[in-house]
Design a protein around this motif. Structure first.
Motif, PDB file in Angstrom:
ATOM      1  N   CYS A  22       0.851  -1.177   0.000  1.00  0.00           N
ATOM      2  CA  CYS A  22       0.000   0.000   0.000  1.00  0.00           C
ATOM      3  C   CYS A  22       0.889   1.231   0.000  1.00  0.00           C
ATOM      4  O   CYS A  22       1.645   1.436   0.954  1.00  0.00           O
ATOM      5  CB  CYS A  22      -0.922  -0.005   1.204  1.00  0.00           C
ATOM      6  N   ALA A  23       0.787   2.021  -1.059  1.00  0.00           N
ATOM      7  CA  ALA A  23       1.605   3.216  -1.189  1.00  0.00           C
ATOM      8  C   ALA A  23       0.746   4.459  -1.017  1.00  0.00           C
ATOM      9  O   ALA A  23      -0.312   4.582  -1.654  1.00  0.00           O
ATOM     10  CB  ALA A  23       2.288   3.239  -2.555  1.00  0.00           C
ATOM     11  N   ALA A  24       1.201   5.357  -0.169  1.00  0.00           N
ATOM     12  CA  ALA A  24       0.503   6.619   0.067  1.00  0.00           C
ATOM     13  C   ALA A  24       1.168   7.727  -0.743  1.00  0.00           C
ATOM     14  O   ALA A  24       2.398   7.799  -0.820  1.00  0.00           O
ATOM     15  CB  ALA A  24       0.536   6.975   1.548  1.00  0.00           C
ATOM     16  N   SER A  25       0.333   8.575  -1.319  1.00  0.00           N
ATOM     17  CA  SER A  25       0.853   9.704  -2.074  1.00  0.00           C
ATOM     18  C   SER A  25      -0.070  10.890  -1.896  1.00  0.00           C
ATOM     19  O   SER A  25      -1.238  10.728  -1.545  1.00  0.00           O
ATOM     20  CB  SER A  25       0.989   9.351  -3.561  1.00  0.00           C
ATOM     21  N   GLY A  26       0.471  12.085  -2.147  1.00  0.00           N
ATOM     22  CA  GLY A  26      -0.338  13.282  -2.027  1.00  0.00           C
ATOM     23  C   GLY A  26       0.306  14.295  -1.113  1.00  0.00           C
ATOM     24  O   GLY A  26       1.475  14.182  -0.743  1.00  0.00           O
ATOM     25  N   SER A  27      -0.491  15.280  -0.733  1.00  0.00           N
ATOM     26  CA  SER A  27       0.007  16.386   0.079  1.00  0.00           C
ATOM     27  C   SER A  27      -0.085  16.047   1.560  1.00  0.00           C
ATOM     28  O   SER A  27      -1.185  15.936   2.103  1.00  0.00           O
ATOM     29  CB  SER A  27      -0.801  17.651  -0.221  1.00  0.00           C
ATOM     30  N   MET A  28       1.044  15.884   2.191  1.00  0.00           N
ATOM     31  CA  MET A  28       1.061  15.535   3.608  1.00  0.00           C
ATOM     32  C   MET A  28       2.436  15.851   4.188  1.00  0.00           C
ATOM     33  O   MET A  28       3.424  15.931   3.466  1.00  0.00           O
ATOM     34  CB  MET A  28       0.746  14.051   3.811  1.00  0.00           C
ATOM     35  N   LEU A  29       2.458  15.998   5.502  1.00  0.00           N
ATOM     36  CA  LEU A  29       3.711  16.265   6.185  1.00  0.00           C
ATOM     37  C   LEU A  29       4.343  14.990   6.732  1.00  0.00           C
ATOM     38  O   LEU A  29       5.548  14.961   6.996  1.00  0.00           O
ATOM     39  CB  LEU A  29       3.486  17.260   7.320  1.00  0.00           C
ATOM     40  N   GLY A  30       3.525  13.977   6.915  1.00  0.00           N
ATOM     41  CA  GLY A  30       4.049  12.727   7.430  1.00  0.00           C
ATOM     42  C   GLY A  30       2.929  11.733   7.687  1.00  0.00           C
ATOM     43  O   GLY A  30       1.751  12.060   7.577  1.00  0.00           O
ATOM     44  N   ILE A  31       3.324  10.524   8.003  1.00  0.00           N
ATOM     45  CA  ILE A  31       2.358   9.461   8.294  1.00  0.00           C
ATOM     46  C   ILE A  31       2.668   8.870   9.653  1.00  0.00           C
ATOM     47  O   ILE A  31       3.815   8.484   9.920  1.00  0.00           O
ATOM     48  CB  ILE A  31       2.399   8.350   7.225  1.00  0.00           C
ATOM     49  N   TYR A  32       1.676   8.823  10.498  1.00  0.00           N
ATOM     50  CA  TYR A  32       1.849   8.202  11.802  1.00  0.00           C
ATOM     51  C   TYR A  32       1.730   6.682  11.654  1.00  0.00           C
ATOM     52  O   TYR A  32       2.608   6.025  11.144  1.00  0.00           O
ATOM     53  CB  TYR A  32       0.816   8.742  12.787  1.00  0.00           C
ATOM     54  N   THR A  33       0.632   6.150  12.056  1.00  0.00           N
ATOM     55  CA  THR A  33       0.426   4.710  11.993  1.00  0.00           C
ATOM     56  C   THR A  33      -0.156   4.307  10.640  1.00  0.00           C
ATOM     57  O   THR A  33      -1.025   4.987  10.103  1.00  0.00           O
ATOM     58  CB  THR A  33      -0.509   4.254  13.122  1.00  0.00           C
ATOM     59  N   MET A  34       0.340   3.197  10.122  1.00  0.00           N
ATOM     60  CA  MET A  34      -0.245   2.570   8.937  1.00  0.00           C
ATOM     61  C   MET A  34      -0.699   1.174   9.329  1.00  0.00           C
ATOM     62  O   MET A  34      -0.096   0.544  10.215  1.00  0.00           O
ATOM     63  CB  MET A  34       0.771   2.499   7.791  1.00  0.00           C
ATOM     64  N   GLY A  35      -1.735   0.705   8.689  1.00  0.00           N
ATOM     65  CA  GLY A  35      -2.237  -0.597   9.082  1.00  0.00           C
ATOM     66  C   GLY A  35      -3.015  -1.285   7.993  1.00  0.00           C
ATOM     67  O   GLY A  35      -3.345  -0.685   6.964  1.00  0.00           O
ATOM     68  N   TRP A  36      -3.290  -2.534   8.249  1.00  0.00           N
ATOM     69  CA  TRP A  36      -4.128  -3.351   7.383  1.00  0.00           C
ATOM     70  C   TRP A  36      -5.329  -3.838   8.184  1.00  0.00           C
ATOM     71  O   TRP A  36      -5.185  -4.302   9.316  1.00  0.00           O
ATOM     72  CB  TRP A  36      -3.354  -4.552   6.842  1.00  0.00           C
ATOM     73  N   TYR A  37      -6.477  -3.719   7.568  1.00  0.00           N
ATOM     74  CA  TYR A  37      -7.725  -4.197   8.147  1.00  0.00           C
ATOM     75  C   TYR A  37      -8.355  -5.147   7.142  1.00  0.00           C
ATOM     76  O   TYR A  37      -8.007  -5.165   5.958  1.00  0.00           O
ATOM     77  CB  TYR A  37      -8.683  -3.027   8.404  1.00  0.00           C
ATOM     78  N   ARG A  38      -9.305  -5.934   7.618  1.00  0.00           N
ATOM     79  CA  ARG A  38     -10.052  -6.770   6.700  1.00  0.00           C
ATOM     80  C   ARG A  38     -11.509  -6.794   7.097  1.00  0.00           C
ATOM     81  O   ARG A  38     -11.854  -6.594   8.267  1.00  0.00           O
ATOM     82  CB  ARG A  38      -9.478  -8.194   6.648  1.00  0.00           C
ATOM     83  N   GLN A  39     -12.338  -7.028   6.103  1.00  0.00           N
ATOM     84  CA  GLN A  39     -13.772  -6.977   6.333  1.00  0.00           C
ATOM     85  C   GLN A  39     -14.479  -8.003   5.479  1.00  0.00           C
ATOM     86  O   GLN A  39     -14.385  -7.973   4.248  1.00  0.00           O
ATOM     87  CB  GLN A  39     -14.312  -5.580   6.017  1.00  0.00           C
ATOM     88  N   ALA A  40     -15.178  -8.898   6.157  1.00  0.00           N
ATOM     89  CA  ALA A  40     -16.005  -9.880   5.471  1.00  0.00           C
ATOM     90  C   ALA A  40     -17.386  -9.265   5.242  1.00  0.00           C
ATOM     91  O   ALA A  40     -17.811  -8.376   5.992  1.00  0.00           O
ATOM     92  CB  ALA A  40     -16.105 -11.137   6.309  1.00  0.00           C
TER      93      ALA A  40
END
Length: 120
Positions: A22-40
């Motif tokens: 998962c790649a993040a792009s765009g206007s931002m100063l930084g990223i704190y937590t990144m995660g993966w979720y799932r949903q049935a």
């Protein structure tokens, strides 16, 4: 605005492996937590694994010892290495990022989801 683009889902046999990105792009100063979720279908979205900017991780009990989350801060990318997959892992996986925006302290973003199917 920030975009999260996921890749790596697909069909795999029981016992097999997949790696989600998962790649993040765009206007931002930084990223704190990144995660993966799932949903049935018909169920609430649940945390699979998360990782802070300092690389502290938190894994769901159901994936401990099988899934590994990691991130490349230079690339604003989070990965989920999934091993020993079983049919119960068949579900859509969503990437999440807590972002420090240009004007906001914290914004929450989601990817579009990627399907993982474990079947023989």
């Amino acid at each position: 605005q920030v975009q999260l683009v996921e890749s790596g889902g697909g069909l795999v046999q029981p016992g097999g492996s997949l790696r989600l990105s998962c790649a993040a792009s765009g206007s931002m100063l930084g990223i704190y937590t990144m995660g993966w979720y799932r949903q049935a279908p018909g169920k609430q979205r649940e945390l699979v694994a998360s990782i802070t900017s300092g690389s502290s991780t938190n894994d769901a009990d159901s994936v401990k010892g099988r899934f590994t989350i990691s991130r490349d801060n230079a690339k604003n990318t989070v990965y989920l290495q999934m091993n020993s997959l079983n049919p119960e892992d068949t579900v859509a996986y969503y990437c999440n990022a807590e972002v420090r925006g240009l004007v906001s302290f914290l914004d929450d973003y989601w990817g579009q989801g990627t399907q993982v199917t474990v079947s023989s």
